[in-house]
Design a protein around this motif. Structure first.
Motif, short mmCIF file in Angstrom:
data_model
loop_
_atom_site.label_atom_id
_atom_site.label_comp_id
_atom_site.label_asym_id
_atom_site.label_seq_id
_atom_site.Cartn_x
_atom_site.Cartn_y
_atom_site.Cartn_z
N LEU A 77 41.39 38.00 30.78
CA LEU A 77 40.26 37.40 32.09
C LEU A 77 40.68 35.81 32.08
N ARG A 83 39.59 37.21 42.79
CA ARG A 83 38.18 37.17 42.97
C ARG A 83 37.37 38.32 42.99
N ILE A 85 38.25 41.84 39.63
CA ILE A 85 38.79 41.93 38.21
C ILE A 85 38.30 43.80 37.74
N ARG A 166 34.68 37.94 39.53
CA ARG A 166 35.31 37.02 39.11
C ARG A 166 33.87 36.23 38.97
#
Length: 337
Positions: A77, A83, A85, A166
Motif C-alpha cells: 500500500l 488512484r 488499488i 486510495r
C-alpha cells in the motif's frame, strides 16, 4: 503514475505465481502497475519475480524478509502509486476484463469506496463443500445494503476480488495486525466508518482453494477469530441503533452460540434472553436469563435481536421468522452468524 495499482503479496508460490501475473498482463485495461511484495520466499519465487520484473516494466518488485501478510500488504500500500488499488493473490486468476470493469464502476459511482466482484470457486466442491457454499453466499451479496447488513455473518467479500480508492486507505487506515483475519477486520472498520461497498454482479476472478492457503492453516482465520474480531463492531452497531448499554436477545440457546455471543458482553452488550425453536430449551433459564420460543417474542421495536445460530439453513429460518413478525433487519435485528 498509473491509474491503477494491483497489490500482490507473495511467499513461496513458485508453482502459481506465473499464472497470477499472466492473468494481470492479459487485462484489457492496460494502465496498471503490479506491485508484488515478496515476503521472504525461499522456493524460487523471488528469482522468478526478478526475471519477470526485468521483462515487464509495469511489475514493481519489493523484497523483504518474512514479516507476515499484514506487513507485506501495508508495504505494498505504501509503495502503490495508483488512484485505485486492486488486490490479487498469487494463487488466483483475474479474468481479462476484471480491471476494466471495476475501474469503470468506481469512476461511474463516486459514492462507492470499494467494489468487489463475484468469484468462481477454484476448488473441489465435493471435497470442500463448506467453502464452496461460502463462495456462493458471498456471490449473492451485491448491493451496498446487502453487504452492510450481512457483514457480521462472515466476510462478505473475497479479498483478492476487491478494488478500492486510495483515499479510503488515507482516511481510514490500512491493514492491522492481530489475532484476526486482516481483511475482515478492514472491511468491518471501513464499513463502520461509512465506506459504501458494492460488487459487480459478474464473475471476474477465479478464487483457488489450495490446501495450504492461510485461511486453512492459520488460527487467525478460524471461526472463533471471526467472532472475536466482530464482537466489538457488533456491539458498537447495536449501540448506535439502540443507544448506550444496549440490551439484546440472542436467537440460539445452544452452548456454542452462547459462548460466541458472550464475547459481546466484553464490549458492553447485556444479553437479556435467548430465543430458540427447540421446545426442550424454551421455558428454561440459561445464565439467569430466560429462553423463549419465537412465538413469545415481544412486538417489533420493543427489543433487539441478534441471530447467532450458525447451522446451515438456520440463518434463513431466523431471518424469515423475524421478518414475518414485523421485525426489520438493520433496525430491530441483525444476523451475526
Amino acid at each position: 503514475m498509473s491509474a491503477l495499482s494491483v497489490l500482490l503479496p507473495v511467499r513461496n508460490a513458485v508453482t502459481t505465481i506465473a499464472r497470477a501475473v499472466a492473468s494481470v498482463q492479459a487485462q484489457t485495461w492496460t494502465d496498471w502497475e503490479l506491485v508484488v511484495v515478496d515476503d521472504g520466499s525461499t522456493d524460487g519465487t523471488r528469482a522468478w519475480l526478478r526475471a519477470a520484473a526485468r521483462a515487464e516494466p509495469r511489475l514493481r518488485l519489493i523484497e523483504q524478509p518474512a514479516q507476515g501478510i499484514v506487513a507485506a500488504l501495508n508495504a505494498g500500500l505504501a509503495a502503490a502509486r495508483g488512484r485505485f488499488i486492486a488486490r490479487m493473490d498469487a494463487d488466483d486468476e483475474c479474468h481479462p476484463e476484471r480491471l476494466a470493469v471495476q475501474t469503470a464502476f468506481l469512476a461511474d459511482h463516486p459514492t462507492i469506496g470499494l467494489v468487489a466482484c463475484r468469484v468462481g470457486y477454484g476448488g473441489d466442491r465435493s471435497v470442500q463443500a463448506g467453502y464452496a457454499h461460502h463462495v456462493d453466499w458471498q456471490n449473492g451479496l451485491v448491493t451496498p445494503d446487502q453487504i452492510a447488513l450481512n457483514r457480521f455473518v462472515e466476510s462478505p467479500l473475497a479479498h483478492p476480488s476487491v478494488m478500492f480508492r486510495r483515499e479510503v486507505v488515507e482516511r481510514h487506515g490500512g491493514y492491522r495486525d492481530g489475532d484476526w483475519p486482516e481483511d475482515y477486520e478492514l472491511w468491518l472498520r471501513w464499513l463502520e466508518a461509512g465506506v459504501a461497498m458494492a460488487k459487480v454482479p459478474r464473475e471476474l476472478l477465479t478464487w483457488h482453494d489450495p490446501a495450504g492457503r492461510l485461511s486453512r492453516t492459520d488460527p487467525r482465520y478460524g471461526p472463533e477469530a471471526f467472532f472475536r474480531v466482530k464482537a466489538g463492531y457488533v456491539a458498537r452497531e447495536v449501540g448506535r441503533l439502540r443507544g448506550p448499554d444496549p440490551e439484546v436477545w440472542i436467537w440460539g440457546a445452544g452452548r456454542p452460540t452462547r459462548k460466541r455471543a458472550a464475547m459481546l458482553t466484553e464490549h458492553g452488550v447485556r444479553i437479556v434472553g435467548y430465543v430458540d425453536i427447540d421446545p426442550r430449551k424454551t421455558g428454561n433459564r440459561v445464565g439467569g436469563v430466560p429462553v423463549i420460543g419465537p412465538e413469545a417474542l415481544p412486538p417489533p421495536g420493543s427489543i433487539f435481536v441478534l441471530g447467532y445460530v450458525g447451522k446451515r439453513g438456520a440463518r434463513e429460518t431466523t431471518r424469515a421468522a423475524l421478518t414475518q413478525r414485523g421485525y426489520r433487519e438493520g433496525r430491530d435485528f441483525l444476523m451475526g452468524a
